[in-house]
Write a protein that holds these residues in place. Structure first.
Motif, short mmCIF file in Angstrom:
data_model
loop_
_atom_site.label_atom_id
_atom_site.label_comp_id
_atom_site.label_asym_id
_atom_site.label_seq_id
_atom_site.Cartn_x
_atom_site.Cartn_y
_atom_site.Cartn_z
N PRO A 40 23.87 60.41 21.95
CA PRO A 40 23.72 58.68 22.34
C PRO A 40 23.81 57.58 22.99
O PRO A 40 24.95 58.02 23.11
CB PRO A 40 23.30 58.12 20.87
N ALA A 41 23.04 57.31 23.75
CA ALA A 41 23.58 56.16 24.68
C ALA A 41 24.34 55.23 24.20
O ALA A 41 23.51 54.36 23.44
CB ALA A 41 22.38 55.65 26.14
N ALA A 42 25.23 54.37 24.77
CA ALA A 42 26.56 53.25 24.36
C ALA A 42 26.22 52.19 24.94
O ALA A 42 25.90 52.24 26.06
CB ALA A 42 28.05 53.83 24.70
N GLY A 43 25.99 50.73 24.06
CA GLY A 43 25.32 50.18 24.29
C GLY A 43 26.45 48.85 24.68
O GLY A 43 27.44 49.78 24.89
N PRO A 44 26.82 47.93 24.79
CA PRO A 44 27.66 47.32 25.52
C PRO A 44 28.59 47.21 24.30
O PRO A 44 30.27 46.98 24.68
CB PRO A 44 26.81 45.23 25.66
N ARG A 45 28.71 46.90 23.10
CA ARG A 45 29.36 47.15 21.99
C ARG A 45 29.35 48.69 20.95
O ARG A 45 30.07 48.78 19.54
CB ARG A 45 28.85 45.93 20.24
N GLU A 46 29.40 49.61 22.07
CA GLU A 46 29.50 51.02 21.56
C GLU A 46 30.08 51.96 22.36
O GLU A 46 30.14 51.15 23.99
CB GLU A 46 27.67 51.31 21.45
N VAL A 47 30.53 52.44 21.56
CA VAL A 47 31.98 53.64 22.71
C VAL A 47 31.56 54.76 22.07
O VAL A 47 31.30 55.22 20.58
CB VAL A 47 33.38 53.17 22.27
N VAL A 48 31.63 55.47 23.05
CA VAL A 48 30.94 57.34 23.12
C VAL A 48 32.26 58.18 22.87
O VAL A 48 32.85 58.68 23.75
CB VAL A 48 29.54 57.87 23.84
N GLY A 49 32.40 59.11 21.71
CA GLY A 49 33.86 60.00 22.16
C GLY A 49 32.48 61.50 21.78
O GLY A 49 32.36 61.51 20.64
N ALA A 50 33.27 62.45 22.14
CA ALA A 50 32.78 63.86 22.34
C ALA A 50 34.08 64.37 21.64
O ALA A 50 35.50 64.47 22.09
CB ALA A 50 32.73 64.49 23.28
N GLY A 51 34.17 65.63 20.63
CA GLY A 51 34.46 66.71 20.37
C GLY A 51 34.01 68.19 20.22
O GLY A 51 32.84 68.35 20.04
#
Length: 362
Positions: free
Chosen positions: A9-20
């Motif tokens: 999902p695309a991140a918003g201003p108060r969101e952070v994306v991580g992957a593993g």
């Protein structure tokens, strides 16, 4: 933390994306009850690692969500969700911030319930994705502890491909056996029609006074096999372990599988101790290898044990049991023939091997 980030999902201003991501395995070479450093009986295993696809996770961390507000796609991955909740708290504590929830998305083509470490692969990928969202890289030992808390026991997939005697219920290494397993060509297949196994339904092992002594002998044999790069001794160990595992697993195909191994000159068999995936081990240096493998594949097919993958220990290229290798420029999914009950999660992965002998070679 990984460099390959699955679509998420695309991140918003108060969101952070991580992957593993995390790899899988092909069941166990050895599993039983051993003595730990204090001479106490301890359940432990040595997995047969596979190079190839496993689980991928993307975690969208939302600072406005509470720490228990974690959703999972696809639904039903309770162990992965439990791992996400634990990882969020651990990572937030490390950063000195309040934990928060988010959205976890899992993908991959590893079948569930066949004993290939699908749940552990999900859990490790999840923990790594959560840590990545906090811009952290957790130590493998930390990931192991979180995985055991999330699922009760785990495979040593977070620790790399080297052969380890791993206490799966404690998440710790009892012994590093060496840098790599002896060279072996593994011809994989499925038992039980490829039906998944409910590991919770398996009866407990018989832990009598003789059990650690039996498995300690196999441990010493495996240690020697690794040190000497001896595929014949590796096959003896895996077959003995699989035979002892029959007290719990009761595979009706077991004697047929070992008979095929004997007829085709395999060094032994290996069977997942919590699923229906199995393999026959061949010495890659043995004369007539192509002919032996061809006969093995035909025998497995004829006896209803669907061939799935063939792969080599200690290498990085892969193929399936199809007559020709997959086109590496295009689709890397195997052209396998699934059993009637193959789980819907996806096809069996093609993995590390030199190209499979074609049917017209002798």
């Amino acid at each position: 933390m990984t460099t390959t980030r699955p679509a998420g999902p695309a991140a918003g201003p108060r969101e952070v994306v991580g992957a593993g991501e995390a790899a899988c395995h092909h069941g166990e070479i050895l599993q039983g009850v051993f003595l730990d450093e204090r001479r106490r009986p301890c359940h432990a295993l040595v997995t047969l690692p596979m190079h190839g696809p496993g689980a991928h996770a993307a975690f969208l961390r939302r600072s406005d969500d509470g720490p228990d507000a974690v959703t999972v796609t696809p639904p039903g991955r309770a162990k992965a969700r439990a791992a996400a909740l634990l990882a969020v708290r651990a990572c937030a504590a490390h950063r000195g911030v309040e934990p928060c929830g988010g959205e976890l998305r899992l993908s991959g083509d590893l079948p569930v319930g066949l004993g290939m470490g699908s749940s552990t692969s999900d859990v490790i990928a999840t923990v790594r994705a959560v840590a990545d969202s906090y811009r952290l890289r957790l130590a493998p030992q930390t990931i192991a502890r979180l995985a055991v808390r999330a699922e009760g026991a785990c495979d040593p997939l977070m620790l790399g491909p080297g052969p380890l005697l791993f206490a799966q219920r404690q998440g710790r290494v009892l012994e590093a056996l060496g840098t790599a397993l002896p060279p072996a060509l593994v011809v994989g297949c499925t038992l039980g029609g490829g039906a998944p196994v409910d590991t919770l339904s398996l009866s407990a092992r018989t832990d009598d006074d003789r059990e650690p002594a039996r498995y300690e002998r196999l441990r010493r044999m495996l240690r020697t096999a690794v040190a000497d790069a001896d595929p014949a001794l590796l096959g003896r160990v895996s077959t003995a372990s699989a035979r002892l595992g029959q007290r719990v697993l009761h595979h009706p195909e077991f004697e047929t599988l070992t008979a095929i191994a004997d007829r085709t000159g395999a060094t032994g068999v290996q069977i997942a101790h919590s699923g229906n995936v199995a393999g026959l081990l061949f010495d890659p240096r043995a004369p007539g290898l192509h002919r032996r493998v061809r006969h093995c594949l035909r025998a497995l097919d004829g006896d209803g044990m669907t061939p799935t993958v063939n792969f080599s220990t200690g290498t990085n290229s892969g193929t399936t049991t199809g007559a020709t290798p997959p086109d590496r420029r295009g689709d890397h999914r195997p052209h396998h023939r699934p059993g009637p009950h193959l789980p819907e999660r996806g096809p069996l992965p093609w993995t590390s091997t030199s190209p499979r002998p074609s049917a017209d070679r002798t």
